[in-house]
Design an enzyme around this catalytic site. Structure first.
Site, short mmCIF file in Angstrom:
data_model
loop_
_atom_site.label_atom_id
_atom_site.label_comp_id
_atom_site.label_asym_id
_atom_site.label_seq_id
_atom_site.Cartn_x
_atom_site.Cartn_y
_atom_site.Cartn_z
CD GLN A 127 -2.61 -1.35 2.54
OE1 GLN A 127 -2.15 -0.65 3.68
NE2 GLN A 127 -3.17 -2.47 2.76
CG HIS A 149 -2.05 -1.46 8.03
ND1 HIS A 149 -2.19 -2.37 8.95
CD2 HIS A 149 -3.08 -1.72 7.14
CE1 HIS A 149 -3.61 -3.21 8.52
NE2 HIS A 149 -3.51 -2.91 7.26
CD GLU A 208 -12.06 3.12 15.61
OE1 GLU A 208 -11.44 3.89 15.96
OE2 GLU A 208 -12.04 1.78 16.30
CE1 TYR A 248 -9.81 8.82 19.63
CE2 TYR A 248 -7.32 9.30 20.07
CZ TYR A 248 -8.57 9.75 19.96
OH TYR A 248 -8.99 11.02 20.31
CE1 TYR A 299 -9.26 -6.80 6.10
CE2 TYR A 299 -7.31 -7.32 7.37
CZ TYR A 299 -7.97 -6.37 6.73
OH TYR A 299 -7.64 -5.12 6.69
#
Ligand code: HEC
Length: 473
Positions: free
Chosen positions: A188, A255, A347, A357, A368
């Site tokens: 990513q 991520h 979120e 958090y 997953y």
């Protein structure tokens, strides 16, 4: 800012990436659990039988996650629904709730799909009618982020490594800016966010956030932020704003987090968890944090963890998984972020100074493969999201609308999702009072921005293009 701490042990991260890639081949654990325990009464397609239909969106015994979990755990003895608190764990029960939410959403999407706008055709939404207009229809490779400059030019990042310019006449210049930092498009990662300094007219700084390859290596990367200026279509004057020690570079391609936003003389940005779950609870590690620094990368003395000798001093909040939307409300300077959850549990958070958090201790999602992740959706000392999306929308890109073309939307938040939905969120007194799906199906939404012209810009992948919403009244 530089982070200099060492840590050994990245092999587990590589394993996580492996298990993700083989995902499709694996059986869905939560589906197996449902078939074993529930299908005899509720039907293998959730259609009901002795028990009721579980996918039609009607919840006779309470529609909140909490109420559904309570029915599963305590049963409905008078009606013949067994209690599962002794045979299933809280984690398994949570995974069943996520699973039922997925089924509910797909039934709902089939029976009343969100608007799928056709170019130029008016779409009615709750408060405004809008049309979709193409801004750049071709010539971009996986565009990721869009920034507006005061002279009418726009900058677009391309994930494989390019920084492109759209000139003041709206033309995409054929060549990328020369000499921008080398990136690796690892999973990513790649050339990710771009932002212009709030004082751009005076200082000319452009900020780039990207996956930086470790010196001399091709396979390990970490998020890095630099600023520089563009002169004669070339990148110059580069300075490092944020970089971690080499130990934190990893071959895991997931991520990166990344977004940058300026507010009140500070730069806020995100570093995603990079695949390392518990590390996000560790203030000595850069993963899974939102940062606040001065625009040159130095640390504001009143940051929340500056007194903690072990903590990375740029940290503003922690316990994040992979936020990829970051925006500020200009009225009260509150910072908001959207965050990718795992399977379920995306979120929308109000980011408070020093707050935790909760990832991966609390989450509304599951793994997953449908195996349970946590039974906890809240815990003392951890922030709950203002809103969560289960199933996930793959939240990416967030803007607080500050334009004047859609007056009723002023100061609403617009959140994109890689699954194609654009959500309009209204916040009042720290509570979400509206979450409207404005559209779906234009492509994967990477970024959403309010243009200086008051139109709402959307950066899309598959197909790669930029569109904007204009009023149709
Ligand atoms: C022996 C039959 C039976 C089994 C097995 C069973 N249920 Fe039920 N379930 C029922 C009945 C009966 C009801 C009540 C239906 C009604 O109110 O009309 C019910 C109700 C529910 C409700 C509330 C639905 C609503 O409309 O509010 C949920 C949620 C639910 N079941 C989930 C499950 C799950 C998850 C499993 C598997 C872990 C399961 N059930 C297994 C019989 C069963």
């Amino acid at each position: 800012m530089k982070i200099g701490r060492s840590f050994l042990g990245v092999s587990y991260l590589a394993l996580t990436a492996l298990s993700l890639s083989s995902l499709s081949a694996r059986p869905d654990k939560v589906n197996e659990l449902y078939l074993e325990s529930c299908a005899s009464c509720h039907g293998s397609k959730f259609e009901g039988g002795m028990g009721g239909n579980l996918a039609d969106g009607f919840w006779k015994h309470g529609e909140s996650d909490h109420a559904i979990a309570r029915v599963i755990s305590q049963g409905l003895p008078d009606l013949g629904m067994p209690a599962y608190e002794k045979t299933l764990s809280a984690e398994q029960i949570r995974s069943l709730v996520v699973f039922l939410r997925e089924k509910e959403k797909s039934t709902k999407t089939q029976s009343s799909p969100p608007p799928q706008p056709k170019e130029g055709r008016a779409v009615k939404s709750l408060e405004h009618s809008y049309k979709v207009e193409t801004v750049i229809g071709s010539g971009l490779k996986t565009p990721w982020s869009l920034a507006f400059l005061p002279d009418g030019c726009r900058l677009v990042t391309e994930r494989p490594g390019g920084l492109r310019v759209i000139d003041a006449d709206g033309k995409l210049l054929p060549d990328p800016v020369a000499g921008t930092p080398r990136v690796i498009e690892l999973g990513q990662g790649g050339m990710l966010d771009v932002a212009a300094s709030p004082d751009f007219a005076k200082d000319g700084w452009i900020y780039l956030a990207f996956s930086d390859p470790l010196e001399g290596e091709k396979m390990r990367a970490m998020l890095k932020i630099v600023r520089g200026r563009i002169r004669d279509h070339a990148w110059t004057d580069e300075e490092v704003v944020f970089q971690t020690a080499p130990d934190f570079y990893t071959s895991n391609g997931v991520h990166f987090g990344t977004r940058m936003v300026f507010d009140s003389g500070y730069l806020y940005f995100i570093v995603g968890e990079r695949g390392g779950k518990m590390e996000v609870q560790d203030l000595a590690r850069p993963n899974g944090k939102i940062y606040r620094v001065f625009p040159d990368g130095t640390i504001p003395p009143d940051n929340p963890f500056t007194a903690d000798k072990n903590a990375i001093p740029g940290i503003w909040s922690y316990g994040h998984r992979n936020p990829q939307g970051l925006a500020t409300d200009p009225r009260d300077h509150a910072i908001y972020a959207t965050e990718h959850g795992p399977r379920g549990g995306d979120e929308f958070n109000l980011i408070r100074k020093g707050a935790n958090y909760g990832w991966p201790v609390i989450s509304h999602g599951m793994n997953y493969d449908g195996s349970p992740l946590t039974g906890l959706t809240e815990k003392e000392g951890m922030e709950k999201p203002l809103l969560h999306w289960t199933p996930s929308i793959a939240a990416c890109g967030l803007t607080c609308y500050t334009g004047d073309k859609f007056p009723k939307w002023k100061y609403d938040f617009f959140a994109g999702g890689l699954r194609g939905e654009l959500h309009r969120i209204r916040v009042q007194k720290e509570k979400v009072v509206a979450d409207e799906i404005l559209l779906s199906d234009l492509g994967r939404i990477r970024d959403v921005r309010t243009g200086p012209d008051g139109f709402l810009y959307i950066v899309l992948n598959q197909p790669d293009r930029i569109v904007r919403l204009v009023p149709a009244e």
